[in-house]
Design a protein around this motif. Structure first.
Motif, PDB file in Angstrom:
ATOM      1  N   GLU A  38     -35.388 -12.123 -77.830  1.00 36.87           N
ATOM      2  CA  GLU A  38     -36.001 -11.077 -78.639  1.00 36.87           C
ATOM      3  C   GLU A  38     -35.243 -10.858 -79.944  1.00 36.87           C
ATOM      4  N   THR A  48     -39.166  -6.774 -69.624  1.00 37.90           N
ATOM      5  CA  THR A  48     -39.499  -6.572 -71.038  1.00 37.90           C
ATOM      6  C   THR A  48     -38.489  -5.678 -71.755  1.00 37.90           C
ATOM      7  N   LYS A  56     -36.597  -6.482 -75.707  1.00 36.26           N
ATOM      8  CA  LYS A  56     -36.953  -5.999 -77.048  1.00 36.26           C
ATOM      9  C   LYS A  56     -36.314  -4.651 -77.355  1.00 36.26           C
TER      10      LYS A  56
END
Length: 253
Positions: free
Chosen positions: A183, A205, A208
């Motif tokens: 990321e 996730t 990020k």
């Protein structure tokens, strides 16, 4: 006879739980998927795809399939599924176990702007950045249709079946998990100066969020929806392992 477990899935936690249940002869597991992803990952046990036809349809399924425990392991933002699961489990007299991973907690260095909904996020976006990494899911993009002055990098799992309702965007097709190193590289190469996301929690996730902290990039983060009135499952757990332990105790009782 094995206990019949129905998982309302679509998350990594649901997949891990299905694998654990399927390996235990005390249980027989079926995972139900909404069908929003074209090529879902292979799951352990049985899989059904598609909706039930509302609360009444789910009640019928629970009764006809003689489900012993309903596990709602759907996404933290799938508010309608949560309501339907509670209502159907109550009516069918089936215990409901809610598996929901913990939300991300703000850390030192995070530049979070927390919002209640994506309409609020859309209003805030032009004030915070001009190249936004938008990771809210395909079905939520219309909230940003009226935003001007922001180029959106939209990450999707599947190619869209219709034009996206955005003025200025590019699409990136990828399936997680995504780590912080990946990321960081992405955000540097694409000159991202804003991240827009939901507080989904979990590791898959989080990269990020960590990358934004490292780069001092602001994050517009949608808070999780409040629990619906009268929401009272038999138990709420945060990990697949804790869910498996609860099911083991249930099987012994």
């Amino acid at each position: 006879m094995s206990l019949q477990i129905l998982i309302l899935g679509g998350t990594g936690d649901a997949a891990r739980l299905a694998a654990g249940i399927n390996a235990d002869p005390k249980f027989s597991v079926t995972t139900s998927l909404a069908g929003r992803t074209d090529n879902p990952k292979k799951l352990a046990g049985k899989v059904r795809v598609g909706g039930f036809g509302g609360i009444a349809g789910l009640i019928d399924y629970l009764r006809e399939s003689k489900v012993d425990v309903l596990v709602d392991a759907s996404h933290p933002f799938a508010a309608q599924i949560r309501r339907h699961a509670m209502a159907a489990a109550t009516k069918a007299n089936v215990p409901l176990l809610r598996l929901e991973r913990a939300a991300w907690a703000k850390m030192r260095g995070d530049r979070w702007h927390e919002v209640e909904d994506l309409a609020e996020a859309a209003k805030l976006a032009p004030k915070l950045g001009h190249r936004a990494f938008l990771t809210v899911g395909r079905t939520e993009l219309a909230s940003f249709s009226g935003v001007a002055g922001v180029h959106f990098l939209v990450r999707l799992v599947d190619p869209p079946s219709a034009p996206l309702p955005l003025a200025d965007f590019e699409i990136m097709l990828e399936r997680g998990p995504f780590d912080e190193t990946e990321e960081l590289q992405l955000m540097r190469v694409r000159h991202i100066d804003l991240v827009i996301a939901k507080n989904s929690g979990g590791d898959a996730t989080y990269g990020k969020i960590a990358a934004a902290r490292e780069l001092k990039v602001p994050v517009i983060l949608q808070r999780r929806p409040a629990l619906p009135p009268g929401y009272a499952p038999a138990a709420m757990v945060e990990t697949a392992e804790a869910a498996m332990e609860w099911l083991d105790r249930f099987a012994r009782d």
